[in-house]
Write a protein that holds these residues in place. Structure first.
Motif, PDB file in Angstrom:
ATOM      1  N   ALA A 117      59.782  54.823 -19.018  1.00  0.00           N
ATOM      2  CA  ALA A 117      60.890  54.107 -19.659  1.00  0.00           C
ATOM      3  C   ALA A 117      61.357  52.938 -18.799  1.00  0.00           C
ATOM      4  N   ILE A 118      61.369  53.106 -17.488  1.00  0.00           N
ATOM      5  CA  ILE A 118      61.746  52.003 -16.593  1.00  0.00           C
ATOM      6  C   ILE A 118      60.711  50.879 -16.677  1.00  0.00           C
ATOM      7  N   GLY A 119      59.433  51.231 -16.767  1.00  0.00           N
ATOM      8  CA  GLY A 119      58.383  50.218 -16.898  1.00  0.00           C
ATOM      9  C   GLY A 119      58.534  49.400 -18.166  1.00  0.00           C
ATOM     10  N   PHE A 120      58.765  50.080 -19.291  1.00  0.00           N
ATOM     11  CA  PHE A 120      58.975  49.351 -20.543  1.00  0.00           C
ATOM     12  C   PHE A 120      60.275  48.548 -20.508  1.00  0.00           C
ATOM     13  N   LEU A 121      61.293  49.084 -19.846  1.00  0.00           N
ATOM     14  CA  LEU A 121      62.557  48.355 -19.716  1.00  0.00           C
ATOM     15  C   LEU A 121      62.359  47.057 -18.941  1.00  0.00           C
ATOM     16  N   LEU A 122      61.568  47.098 -17.881  1.00  0.00           N
ATOM     17  CA  LEU A 122      61.306  45.875 -17.121  1.00  0.00           C
ATOM     18  C   LEU A 122      60.574  44.828 -17.959  1.00  0.00           C
TER      19      LEU A 122
ATOM     20  N   CYS B 204      61.547  39.672 -21.008  1.00  0.00           N
ATOM     21  CA  CYS B 204      61.612  38.849 -22.227  1.00  0.00           C
ATOM     22  C   CYS B 204      63.051  38.449 -22.536  1.00  0.00           C
ATOM     23  N   ALA B 205      63.951  39.419 -22.527  1.00  0.00           N
ATOM     24  CA  ALA B 205      65.317  39.181 -23.001  1.00  0.00           C
ATOM     25  C   ALA B 205      66.144  38.337 -22.037  1.00  0.00           C
ATOM     26  N   LEU B 206      65.968  38.517 -20.748  1.00  0.00           N
ATOM     27  CA  LEU B 206      66.791  37.776 -19.788  1.00  0.00           C
ATOM     28  C   LEU B 206      66.456  36.297 -19.734  1.00  0.00           C
TER      29      LEU B 206
END
Length: 128
Positions: free
Chosen positions: A15-20, A25-27
């Motif tokens: 989940a941390i990997g996908f969050l990064l 993309c979002a930032l």
């Protein structure tokens, strides 16, 4: 109980990997690094298909063929693409360098989770 703890830990790291990757993309308001997720999805497919088609799960344990090798090769292409695509996008100035770094770190965590899962939960064959 150790199996459940390792699955929970691996899910957290995944989940941390996908969050990064999503944050890369979002930032920076650019959704091109999300293409890396396609390589995460496509990478294990040639391995699984070629292993099943070649009959790797037969009685003979040392059976190997060119089809299995081709599956490994195509999987390797997808994995290398997952790591190199952010470099190419950053070099072409499509994404920023911090987005590239976050995407690559997310890729390392995702692929590391996949490798750790296969290491911890692979069935051990007896030699006798």
């Amino acid at each position: 109980m150790a199996g459940l703890r390792s699955i929970i830990a691996l899910a957290f790291v995944l989940a941390i990997g996908f969050l990064l990757v999503i944050l890369s993309c979002a930032l920076y308001y650019n959704w091109w690094p999300l293409l890396v997720v396609a390589t995460y999805i496509l990478a294990p497919i040639p391995n699984a298909l070629c292993a099943r088609c070649a009959g790797e799960y037969d009685v003979m344990s040392d059976y190997n063929s060119g089809v299995v090798d081709a599956g490994h090769f195509i999987t390797g292409i997808f994995i290398v693409t997952g790591f190199c695509l952010p470099f190419v996008l950053a070099h072409a100035e499509v994404i920023t360098v911090p987005a590239m770094v976050m995407s690559i770190c997310g890729g390392v965590l995702v692929y590391g989770t996949i490798i750790a899962y296969t290491h911890f939960f692979s069935q051990q064959d007896d030699d006798y």
